[in-house]
Design an enzyme around this catalytic site. Structure first.
Site, mmCIF file in Angstrom:
data_model
loop_
_atom_site.group_PDB
_atom_site.id
_atom_site.type_symbol
_atom_site.label_atom_id
_atom_site.label_comp_id
_atom_site.label_asym_id
_atom_site.label_seq_id
_atom_site.Cartn_x
_atom_site.Cartn_y
_atom_site.Cartn_z
ATOM 1 N N ALA A 70 -20.924 -1.599 3.207
ATOM 2 C CA ALA A 70 -20.033 -1.338 2.071
ATOM 3 C C ALA A 70 -18.906 -2.371 1.995
ATOM 4 C CB ALA A 70 -19.454 0.086 2.126
ATOM 5 N N PRO A 100 -17.587 -4.456 -0.097
ATOM 6 C CA PRO A 100 -16.527 -4.568 -1.119
ATOM 7 C C PRO A 100 -15.317 -3.670 -0.858
ATOM 8 C CG PRO A 100 -18.676 -4.429 -2.145
ATOM 9 C CD PRO A 100 -18.888 -4.129 -0.688
ATOM 10 N N ASP A 101 -15.486 -2.623 -0.073
ATOM 11 C CA ASP A 101 -14.343 -1.752 0.232
ATOM 12 C C ASP A 101 -13.234 -2.503 0.969
ATOM 13 O OD1 ASP A 101 -14.280 1.036 -0.617
ATOM 14 O OD2 ASP A 101 -16.240 1.194 0.317
ATOM 15 N N PRO A 102 -13.495 -3.031 2.159
ATOM 16 C CA PRO A 102 -12.404 -3.743 2.835
ATOM 17 C C PRO A 102 -11.943 -4.966 2.054
ATOM 18 C CG PRO A 102 -14.478 -4.132 3.990
ATOM 19 C CD PRO A 102 -14.736 -3.044 2.978
ATOM 20 N N GLY A 110 -9.519 -3.836 -0.360
ATOM 21 C CA GLY A 110 -8.314 -3.459 0.376
ATOM 22 C C GLY A 110 -7.466 -4.669 0.719
#
Lengths: 411, 429
Positions: free
Chosen positions: B188, B190-192, B195
């Site tokens: 996943a 693109p999450d960090p 962030g």
């Protein structure tokens, strides 16, 4: 969309940045600072320039240091200065510039700055307020300090690669430059933190960013699962591990594009909604498919069961039908598709930028809007474009001095 | 800056107070960095979002995120991933769909610098705590919202996760086996990445606020982060008219370039040979076998053209050797190579440990665990390991009592009326 070129004032317009970067990590950091109006001076070797100028891709595959896509994208909004840092005169000029700069960014191999007498100890003695950021593959110390790496090797040694790909095949890296981009984002925040601390404490400091550490920090379940229960996160194929269907599925082709659609279902409620929409609620009574976690253990059977429905519908139909029911689905876009995407268009994400040699193209902007600190989008500098302007403007060098430096191949 | 500075040491963000309404990963990843750098991050959750009252042993084993797969009496305090995201933060519960909850939240906004949330764009206005409202309460507030596609536009209401942002943004198109379909990141990613953009934007807003006294709304679209991180490819497409094909672990200007099988189960070493000089060094390291003299591998052009055959030869050399031995041998000769490390090898990596990358936290309910440290290494105001993750609602006395001045009786009343609590509110189904 109006074409823009040149820079105007922004939130960081009081800052002068010496950008000694090459390739990606340092360059993207400098680009971000330039996006908020900092005066970013890209320092390149005379004649040669940043290695990114050789990478491309180039129009018609004709190599030209001013038309490499990689360089053009990563150096928007900067001024171009050529300077031979390996020469004594060049290093002396750099020190004069550093005396008035706020930030210096470099991503040479560890030890290079020291070898030309431009290490932090030397520069901070000249300018105690200087914030200096060094980005390297593995950081400035430790057993791998001098190891070499590229995107794939960084993906490998940060644990990212092992979890990408099919369990029966080799792990997958990605094309592009994700480890360097992540390092750049950490560096940007590190520089801003150091500038905030400087406001308070009055002095600058040194920032050591390791690309391996940046990428090793972008894990969620991998490290935490291991430290919790000893579980080793494995490659799961083209899907996200422990729940299904969070995956990419084939669907009906459309407009000559292969049919593919992405689903992101991990929530049991969304899973029920999906099976209702597919008119297959009976699957919920099957212990293999009762919820997304159980479904993950039988994902191939599940895909085979839903395949007929997906093959009857285009990605456009599926994404909208699912989203209308609050079920996460998405388009599977190539890099040309994103340029046509209506959402990016609506938010004005693409910025049209003129470049005197490369021409006018749409560049990816920043992923956020800030009303009180609007970003500015200038073009990439030409090699040495602002050498005279910078040295005359910042250091007061006259024509004779510039001529002499030029004759000695220093600039 | 309005925070109390109760983190003790003078981190670069000491004195900055953050109200963190974010969930899952992208937002928490951002606020974790702010907390590591000394900001006072107050994580605020509604108890309906904490999950159910119990987690079965079977579920725990499937997820593998509870200590020794034992969810315990209060699973929400033993979720090691959440505890990593919450390290160095403070925690309170607050039901924001109640009048009293909203009133207390607004009082906190008055004494804070930053609010961050990653709900879908309809949630904050519905709760009556969107930016226009909060700006009236505190004009200097920095408000960061980060929905998947942004708060406006045709896809504004799309439900999304990092996993679906990945293919939408073009990121997934840059990963995949040769000529196969785009591949979802196993992590996943693109999450960090989103962030990180949020962190930078917030820092920029803090810098701006220190000069102008003004706060602002940061409106981040996670889908755009992926497109920004592939910006060279979308520009390259415009320059050439060619959509880059998927090439597995191959490289357009390097060969051999790939992950090769090694001795042991699922062990791989990544080897990258670019220049002629590196090819000469590589040949020497592997003992200059006869095939390296083959005309099909004479120049980089040749090696790129005959990659399949080349990879088979390289794999012959690697397949009975130890991955670490090969990495060291190649690196000592100046050839880029790296073990494709799994979680175990990553956490025990000699180099990362020698650099002191990992931080160890002793959590009162979850025990002793190792987490990734903070890659932002500042020489004078370093990021720090201040305290382990809080338990749910641990800081009601500090936040509601000390910061807002509520009496013990008032806090007890909030608990009785369900505005705050220490356990999940189980949803009826």
């Amino acid at each position: 969309m109006a074409a823009v070129s040149g820079t105007v004032a922004g939130a960081l317009s009081e800052l002068t940045v010496l950008d000694l970067s090459h390739h990606v990590a340092g360059a993207y950091t400098g680009k971000l600072l330039a996006s908020f109006g900092a005066d970013v001076i890209k320092v390149e070797a005379p004649g040669v320039g940043d290695g990114a100028r050789k990478v491309g891709p180039f129009p018609d595959d004709i190599h030209n240091p001013e038309t490499s896509a990689l360089y053009l994208y990563l150096n928007t909004g900067k001024k171009g200065l050529t300077l031979d840092l390996a020469s004594d005169e060049g290093a002396a000029v750099l020190k004069e510039l550093a005396a008035q700069a706020d930030v210096l960014i470099e991503n040479f191999q560890p030890g290079v700055m020291e070898s030309v007498g431009l290490d932090y100890a030397t520069l901070s003695a000249i300018n105690p307020r200087l914030v200096m950021a060094s980005i390297s593959n593995f950081g400035q110390d430790g057993p791998y300090r001098d190891y070499r790496a590229d995107t794939m090797v960084a993906m490998a040694l940060s644990g990212q690669m092992y979890v990408n790909g099919h369990p029966d095949r080799e792990p997958l890296s990605s094309s592009g430059y994700q480890p360097s981009y992540q390092a750049a984002l950490y560096t940007y925040s590190g520089i801003m933190a150091a500038l905030l601390a400087r406001d308070r404490d009055g002095t600058g400091q040194y920032i050591d960013i390791s690309i391996q550490e940046a990428m090793a920090s972008e894990h969620q379940f991998t490290l935490n699962g291991f430290t919790a229960s000893g579980k080793i996160r494995m490659r799961a194929g083209n899907r996200y591990g422990s729940v299904h269907p969070t995956t990419i599925l084939p669907c009906k082709a459309n407009d000559g594009k292969p049919g593919l659609v992405a689903l992101g279902i991990s929530d049991p409620t969304q899973y029920v909604l999906l099976l209702q929409l597919l008119d297959m609620p009976e699957l919920l009574d099957d212990p293999r498919f009762a919820n997304p976690t159980l479904c993950a253990n039988h994902h191939e059977e599940f895909n085979a069961l839903v395949r007929p429905w997906f093959m009857e519908h285009t990605a456009d139909e599926i994404v909208h039908a699912l989203q209308d029911n609050r079920i996460p689905a998405a388009f599977v876009n190539e890099v040309d598709d994103v340029l046509e995407d209506p959402q990016y268009e609506y938010r004005g994400f693409w910025k049209k930028i003129d470049h005197p040699i490369a021409g006018t193209y749409r560049y990816a902007g920043l992923p956020y809007h800030m009303a009180e600190a609007p970003p500015v989008f200038g073009r990439a500098n030409l090699l040495g474009e602002h050498t005279d302007e910078v040295l005359a403007g910042k250091l007061g060098y006259g024509p004779d001095r510039l001529e002499k430096l030029r004759e000695g191949d220093v600039i | 800056m309005t925070g109390s500075g109760s983190n003790g040491a003078r981190g670069p963000l000491d004195g900055v107070r953050v109200l963190d309404l974010s969930r899952v990963w992208a937002g928490p990843h951002c606020t974790r960095i702010l907390a590591d750098l000394g900001a006072e991050v107050i994580h605020i959750s509604g108890r309906r979002l904490v999950g159910r009252r119990t987690v079965t042993r079977e579920t725990a084993e499937a997820i593998g995120i509870y200590p020794d797969n034992e969810p315990g009496e209060r699973h929400w305090n033993r979720h090691v991933l959440n505890n990593d995201m919450l390290r160095n933060k403070f925690d309170i519960t607050l039901e924001l769909d109640t009048e009293r909850g909203v009133e207390l939240f607004k009082r906190l906004v008055k004494i804070s610098d930053i609010v961050i949330e990653n709900y879908s764009p309809r949630v904050m206005p519905k709760l009556g705590i969107d930016y226009p409202v909060l700006k009236e309460i505190n004009p200097a507030i920095i408000f960061c919202s980060m929905p998947g596609y942004g708060p406006e536009g045709p896809f504004q209401h799309f439900v999304s996760y990092g996993t679906t942002i990945d293919p939408h943004s073009g990121l997934a198109s840059r990963m995949g086996y040769p000529d196969g379909e785009p591949y979802m990141s196993g992590n996943a990613y693109p999450d960090p990445a989103s962030g990180m953009f949020a962190t930078g934007a917030i820092m920029t807003a803090l810098f701006n606020k220190a000069r102008t006294g003004k706060g602002q709304h940061i409106s981040l679209a996670q889908a755009e982060s992926g497109a920004a991180l592939t910006g060279e490819a979308s520009l390259g497409y415009q320059l050439t008219g060619d959509v880059p094909p998927r090439i597995g672990n191959g490289h357009v200007r390097k060969a051999p370039h790939g992950a090769y099988p090694c001795e042991g189960e699922d062990k791989w070493v990544a080897i990258s040979v670019g220049s002629e000089m590196q090819w000469v060094d590589f040949r020497e390291v592997i003992g200059s076998p006869d095939w390296t003299d083959d005309v099909r591998f004479a120049t980089l052009e040749d090696r790129l053209r005959n990659q399949g055959e080349l990879d088979r030869h390289v794999a012959e050399w690697t397949s009975n050797r130890n991955a670490y031995d090969m990495m060291r041998l190649l690196q000592d000769a100046g050839v880029a190579a790296g073990v494709v490390v799994n979680a175990d090898e990553l956490i025990n990596d000699e180099h990362l440990n020698e650099r002191g990358f990992y931080w160890k936290f002793d959590h009162p309910e979850a025990g002793f665990h190792t987490h990734a440290g903070q890659p932002i290494r500042l020489s004078k105001t370093p990021a720090r390991h201040y305290r382990p993750a809080p338990t749910l609602g641990q800081h009601h006395p500090y936040v509601l009592g000390e910061l807002l001045g509520l009496s013990d009786e008032e806090i007890a009343d909030l608990e009785e009326t369900g505005i705050i609590g220490y356990e999940p509110l189980v949803r009826e189904r």
